[in-house]
Design a protein around this motif. Structure first.
Motif, short mmCIF file in Angstrom:
data_model
loop_
_atom_site.label_atom_id
_atom_site.label_comp_id
_atom_site.label_asym_id
_atom_site.label_seq_id
_atom_site.Cartn_x
_atom_site.Cartn_y
_atom_site.Cartn_z
N GLY A 17 0.79 -1.22 0.00
CA GLY A 17 0.00 0.00 0.00
C GLY A 17 0.82 1.26 0.00
N GLU A 18 2.09 1.17 0.32
CA GLU A 18 2.96 2.35 0.38
C GLU A 18 3.59 2.70 -0.97
N GLN A 19 3.39 1.88 -1.97
CA GLN A 19 4.07 2.10 -3.25
C GLN A 19 3.44 3.26 -4.02
N PRO A 20 4.27 3.98 -4.81
CA PRO A 20 3.78 5.20 -5.46
C PRO A 20 2.82 4.96 -6.62
N TYR A 21 2.89 3.78 -7.26
CA TYR A 21 1.99 3.46 -8.36
C TYR A 21 1.09 2.31 -7.95
N PRO A 22 -0.13 2.29 -8.46
CA PRO A 22 -1.03 1.18 -8.10
C PRO A 22 -0.46 -0.16 -8.56
N LEU A 23 -0.47 -1.13 -7.66
CA LEU A 23 0.01 -2.46 -7.99
C LEU A 23 -1.15 -3.33 -8.45
N LEU A 50 1.16 -0.16 -12.52
CA LEU A 50 0.59 0.48 -13.70
C LEU A 50 1.02 1.94 -13.71
N LEU A 51 1.87 2.29 -14.68
CA LEU A 51 2.31 3.67 -14.80
C LEU A 51 1.18 4.58 -15.27
N PRO A 52 1.19 5.82 -14.84
CA PRO A 52 0.22 6.78 -15.38
C PRO A 52 0.40 6.96 -16.88
N VAL A 53 -0.68 7.23 -17.57
CA VAL A 53 -0.60 7.42 -19.02
C VAL A 53 0.37 8.54 -19.37
N ALA A 54 0.41 9.60 -18.57
CA ALA A 54 1.29 10.74 -18.85
C ALA A 54 2.76 10.32 -18.90
N ASP A 55 3.13 9.29 -18.11
CA ASP A 55 4.52 8.82 -18.12
C ASP A 55 4.88 8.11 -19.41
N LEU A 56 3.87 7.67 -20.15
CA LEU A 56 4.12 6.88 -21.35
C LEU A 56 4.02 7.69 -22.64
#
Length: 257
Positions: A17-23, A50-56
């Protein structure tokens, strides 16, 4: 997961739960998955984020793999996660290691996408996964030759037996005590596991003569190669289109949300 020898004082779900991106999933890999953890083994967590779309879609190349190591309540934790797209690409490259993470029964976190990936896993299995397990076993055997430690020796036996069983049955099993029940294996493996559980970096010592080990490892390696040649598994994966649709659907759903 208690019978896997995992430490009871660490809340692995809280770590997720502490991770910056949803697992999308997180599982336990390593010695706990393989059935020979030591009392001082670290906990290897593996999964997919799952990276945010903006990162891709920007100009910069995205960082698709995240690694973190830390200590909590006296336990060393090691977390490695890939973005979904990279993970699926690895699945399609006859990478047995990522399939082991995906199919690990030691599940810390799951999701519908995780369930869908598990359902599609059989569609990526090929006879060429035999090369993966033979190569991994050879690497671990060289490490054992150099260090004399039980850990790489057990990794060698585990990889060979996993490969033989996969080529023979089309099913991926990674738990060494289970494998030696369903595949012909040296009886002294129980003694090696007991010795490894006592010390993470313990040496082989005089548990088994080296000549016996070399003979048995050569026999298992030959069995794996023969099982690969005889395997009914296909030469190419069949799930590429379905996996592509899964990646696109998961990303679009996250964008819409």
């Amino acid at each position: 997961m208690a019978d896997a020898g995992l430490p009871t004082g660490v809340d692995l779900a809280a770590v997720v739960g502490e991770q910056p991106y949803p697992l999308l999933f997180a599982t336990v890999s390593g010695a706990h998955l393989y059935g020979f953890p030591s009392h001082d083994s670290d906990v290897d967590l593996r999964g997919v984020h799952l990276l945010p779309v903006a990162d891709l879609i920007g100009l910069a190349e995205p960082t698709e793999t995240r690694t973190a190591m830390w200590h909590r309540d006296g336990v060393e934790l090691d977390l490695v996660t890939h973005d979904l797209r990279k993970f699926v690409r690895l699945m399609l490259r006859r990478n047995g290691y990522v399939l082991e993470q995906l199919l690990s029964p030691l599940v810390v976190h799951t999701s519908p996408t995780h369930t869908a990936l598990v359902e599609l896993a059989p569609a990526v299995l090929t006879r060429h996964h035999g090369h993966h397990y033979r190569g991994f076993a050879a690497t671990q055997r060289r490490l054992f030759d150099r260090t004399g430690e039980l850990k790489p020796l057990l990794y060698t036996f585990r990889a060979l037996l996993t490969g033989v069983h996969l080529m023979r049955t089309g099913r991926l099993h990674t738990h060494l005590p289970t494998l030696w029940e369903v595949e012909s294996a040296p009886a002294y493996l129980t003694d090696l596991v007991a010795a490894k559980r006592a010390a993470e970096h313990g040496a082989l010592g005089d548990v088994v003569p080296r000549a016996t080990l070399d003979r048995d490892l050569d026999v298992l390696t030959a069995r794996l190669e023969q099982a690969r040649e005889d395997s009914a598994l296909p030469d190419q994966p069949s799930g590429t289109r379905d996996l592509d649709a899964l990646v696109v659907g998961a990303r679009l759903a996250a964008f819409a949300g």
